[in-house]
Design an enzyme around this catalytic site. Structure first.
Site, PDB file in Angstrom:
ATOM      1  N   GLY A 182       5.537   3.331   0.547  1.00 22.92           N
ATOM      2  CA  GLY A 182       6.382   4.192  -0.295  1.00 22.92           C
ATOM      3  C   GLY A 182       5.774   4.394  -1.665  1.00 22.92           C
ATOM      4  O   GLY A 182       4.577   4.169  -1.862  1.00 22.92           O
ATOM      5  N   ALA A 209       0.849  -1.189   0.000  1.00 25.69           N
ATOM      6  CA  ALA A 209       0.000   0.000   0.000  1.00 25.69           C
ATOM      7  C   ALA A 209       0.880   1.232   0.000  1.00 25.69           C
ATOM      8  O   ALA A 209       2.103   1.143   0.164  1.00 25.69           O
ATOM      9  CB  ALA A 209      -0.905  -0.011   1.227  1.00 25.69           C
ATOM     10  N   LYS A 210       0.194   2.364  -0.157  1.00 23.41           N
ATOM     11  CA  LYS A 210       0.899   3.642  -0.254  1.00 23.41           C
ATOM     12  C   LYS A 210       1.872   3.881   0.899  1.00 23.41           C
ATOM     13  O   LYS A 210       2.939   4.445   0.710  1.00 23.41           O
ATOM     14  CB  LYS A 210      -0.134   4.774  -0.267  1.00 23.41           C
ATOM     15  CG  LYS A 210      -0.295   5.391  -1.646  1.00 23.41           C
ATOM     16  CD  LYS A 210      -1.049   6.685  -1.560  1.00 23.41           C
ATOM     17  CE  LYS A 210      -2.534   6.381  -1.637  1.00 23.41           C
ATOM     18  NZ  LYS A 210      -3.445   7.450  -1.645  1.00 23.41           N
ATOM     19  N   ARG A 211       1.476   3.413   2.099  1.00 22.53           N
ATOM     20  CA  ARG A 211       2.348   3.697   3.241  1.00 22.53           C
ATOM     21  C   ARG A 211       3.717   3.015   3.118  1.00 22.53           C
ATOM     22  O   ARG A 211       4.653   3.355   3.821  1.00 22.53           O
ATOM     23  CB  ARG A 211       1.649   3.313   4.557  1.00 22.53           C
ATOM     24  CG  ARG A 211       1.476   1.839   4.738  1.00 22.53           C
ATOM     25  CD  ARG A 211       0.529   1.527   5.891  1.00 22.53           C
ATOM     26  NE  ARG A 211      -0.264   0.361   5.569  1.00 22.53           N
ATOM     27  CZ  ARG A 211       0.196  -0.873   5.621  1.00 22.53           C
ATOM     28  NH1 ARG A 211       1.422  -1.113   6.019  1.00 22.53           N
ATOM     29  NH2 ARG A 211      -0.568  -1.895   5.287  1.00 22.53           N
TER      30      ARG A 211
END
Ligand code: GLU
Length: 309
Positions: free
Chosen positions: A248, A244-246
């Protein structure tokens, strides 16, 4: 015009940019359809307006084209099964709901999500808390917002997944087909669409594996032939959680902006699927000869955003 009867689909939700995980699933969907000489439909799953992000649909289409994946029917050039935006298909969902209602498959439910969670002591999986059947024989709290549920009769359908083999559901509860805010639920929309668009095989992420028995029950209730299913293991981040985005910059666009070539990304994704050895670049079309669905890697892979240099 495609010669074979195979009809597959790419069904992105325009809720963000295309990232590695979804691109990998779409790559398999594309290879299955093109390998079969079939037709590929692009269906934009913008069913839930608050989650839709402006510009996401255009950027997903651009990224797919940049990676070398094309489709035959879709929002921009139409086709016999349009419209291809779920937000424009509510009439189809209304008709499906009406049919299910007439045939006695539905009931009204006044339970809030919180009430269902409080009443359910089973551990929650991908599908959320198990519905305990509170309103099956009548709405318990009239005056509350009403959702509509599909009455699931056990046993839940068992099916043969193209990758995972025989799948038996561990949950068989009544599920929502229209939410209390009036929106049609994913389960109903996707089945109505796959049925009406004549989809013969669904290739998607295995986070949706647990939804498939519900969808098969809906196909059956609607008198439609179900597609085959092929659930692709997810890409995980270095911590073992869904990428997921978290984790990177995993958006395809972010790699492009860094100067990474599309062949590098497609090659790296194909290597995680066991199609080609790591370190080789490839276009989707170049993978067609090496692609063999029966030897696909079925374990989830872990990557970090700097995995493609
Ligand atoms: N639109 C869904 C997603 O992006 C996929 C639904 C499906 O393939 O059934 O997760």
């Amino acid at each position: 015009m495609a010669a074979s009867g195979y009809r597959g689909r790419l069904a992105p939700s325009p809720t963000g940019r295309l990232h590695l995980g979804i691109a990998r699933t779409f790559l398999v969907a594309w290879l299955r359809a093109r390998g079969a000489g079939g037709t590929l439909v692009l269906r934009v799953e913008d069913l839930d307006p608050p989650r839709v992000i402006a510009g996401a649909e255009a950027s997903i289409r651009q990224d797919l084209e940049w990676l070398g994946m094309d489709w035959d029917e879709g929002p921009e050039f139409g086709g016999p099964h349009g419209p291809y935006h779920q937000s424009q298909r509510t009439e189809h969902y209304r008709r499906a709901l009406q049919r299910l209602r007439q045939d006695g498959h539905l009931f009204d439910c006044s339970c809030s999500r919180r009430e269902v969670a409080a009443a359910s002591n089973a551990p929650h999986g991908e599908l959320g808390p198990r519905y305990p059947g509170t309103c099956r024989s009548g709405v318990q709290r009239p005056g509350q917002p009403i959702s509509i549920r599909f009455r699931m009769s056990p046993p839940a359908p068992v099916f043969e997944d193209g990758l995972h083999g025989t799948i038996t559901a561990d949950v068989c509860d009544d599920f929502i087909v229209r939410r209390s805010d009036g929106l049609f639920a994913y389960q109903l929309a996707v089945v109505a669409d796959d049925a009406e668009m004549g989809i013969t095989e669904v290739v998607r992420g295995d986070d949706l594996l647990s939804s498939t028995p519900r969808q098969l029950a809906l196909f059956d209730a609607l008198g439609a032939a179900p597609p085959r299913f092929f659930h692709i293991p997810l890409v995980l981040g270095p911590d073992g959680k869904r990428l997921a985005k978290r984790h990177g910059a995993i958006a395809i666009g972010a790699y492009r902006e860094r100067g990474v070539a599309p062949e590098q990304i497609v090659g790296a994704l194909a290597a995680t699927l066991g199609i080609i050895p790591p370190g080789e670049g490839a276009t989707p079309r170049e993978l067609l000869t090496a692609f063999d669905a029966s030897t696909l890697e079925i374990h989830p892979v872990r990557v970090s955003p700097d995995w493609i240099p």
